[in-house]
Design a protein around this motif. Structure first.
Motif, PDB file in Angstrom:
ATOM      1  N   THR A   4      36.336   4.879  26.027  1.00  0.00           N
ATOM      2  CA  THR A   4      35.675   4.818  27.318  1.00  0.00           C
ATOM      3  C   THR A   4      34.583   5.885  27.351  1.00  0.00           C
ATOM      4  N   LYS A   8      32.986   3.104  30.992  1.00  0.00           N
ATOM      5  CA  LYS A   8      33.174   1.733  30.494  1.00  0.00           C
ATOM      6  C   LYS A   8      33.525   1.781  29.015  1.00  0.00           C
ATOM      7  N   PHE A   9      34.135   0.691  28.529  1.00  0.00           N
ATOM      8  CA  PHE A   9      34.452   0.593  27.111  1.00  0.00           C
ATOM      9  C   PHE A   9      33.154   0.480  26.324  1.00  0.00           C
ATOM     10  N   MET A  61      41.458  -2.342  24.852  1.00  0.00           N
ATOM     11  CA  MET A  61      40.973  -2.982  26.083  1.00  0.00           C
ATOM     12  C   MET A  61      42.060  -3.830  26.726  1.00  0.00           C
ATOM     13  N   ASP A  64      44.591  -2.458  29.281  1.00  0.00           N
ATOM     14  CA  ASP A  64      44.156  -2.295  30.671  1.00  0.00           C
ATOM     15  C   ASP A  64      44.423  -3.627  31.377  1.00  0.00           C
ATOM     16  N   ASP A  66      43.512  -4.875  34.010  1.00  0.00           N
ATOM     17  CA  ASP A  66      42.391  -5.475  34.728  1.00  0.00           C
ATOM     18  C   ASP A  66      41.329  -6.058  33.801  1.00  0.00           C
ATOM     19  N   VAL A  67      41.587  -6.056  32.504  1.00  0.00           N
ATOM     20  CA  VAL A  67      40.576  -6.483  31.533  1.00  0.00           C
ATOM     21  C   VAL A  67      41.045  -7.713  30.762  1.00  0.00           C
ATOM     22  N   VAL A  69      39.929  -9.856  27.455  1.00  0.00           N
ATOM     23  CA  VAL A  69      39.116  -9.641  26.262  1.00  0.00           C
ATOM     24  C   VAL A  69      38.740 -10.978  25.643  1.00  0.00           C
TER      25      VAL A  69
END
Length: 132
Positions: A4, A8-9, A61, A64, A66-67, A69
């Motif tokens: 991060t 952001k990633f 990722m 998380d 909320d993500v 991919v």
């Protein structure tokens, strides 16, 4: 290094005199001829490391909640990433890949230009045709 950065990633390139985030140079330096012409040579000897890097980034990722991919890439490469979900998109016109890359380079030149937009587009198109 994947992690991060700036909330952001992203992937950080740090070494050999460089310190940059991929998100900030993905349509400029990373689309340049000096990079693209060396990709086959580098890929030939680093493909395993690249796949492992991508797999680790996906895991990071994906942890998380909320993500979601979505990994895009060549089928031969992404087949090595473990997932219960997989699909393949195909293009009816393979020349679209090159056209998209050229459009990205033109767009990046305009984004980074402090001068006249048309002049930036013309300069980039001249460079593109010289690179052919």
């Amino acid at each position: 290094e994947f992690g991060t950065f700036k909330d952001k990633f992203d992937t950080r390139i740090n070494g050999l005199g460089y310190d940059m985030l991929v998100s900030e140079v993905q349509n400029t330096e990373l689309k340049s001829t000096k990079v693209s012409k060396n990709i086959p040579t580098v890929a030939e000897v680093t493909q395993g490391e690249v796949i492992q890097f991508a797999a680790n980034a996906i895991t990071t990722m994906g942890s998380d909640k909320d993500v979601m991919v979505l990994l895009e890439g060549r089928e031969q490469t992404v087949n090595y990433v473990r997932t219960p979900h997989r699909f393949t998109l195909t293009l009816s016109d393979e020349t679209l890949i090159g056209k998209r890359r050229a459009a990205q380079r033109v767009m990046a030149s305009v984004e980074d230009s402090d001068k006249d937009i048309m002049a930036a587009v013309e300069t980039t198109l001249e460079k593109l045709t010289k690179d052919l």
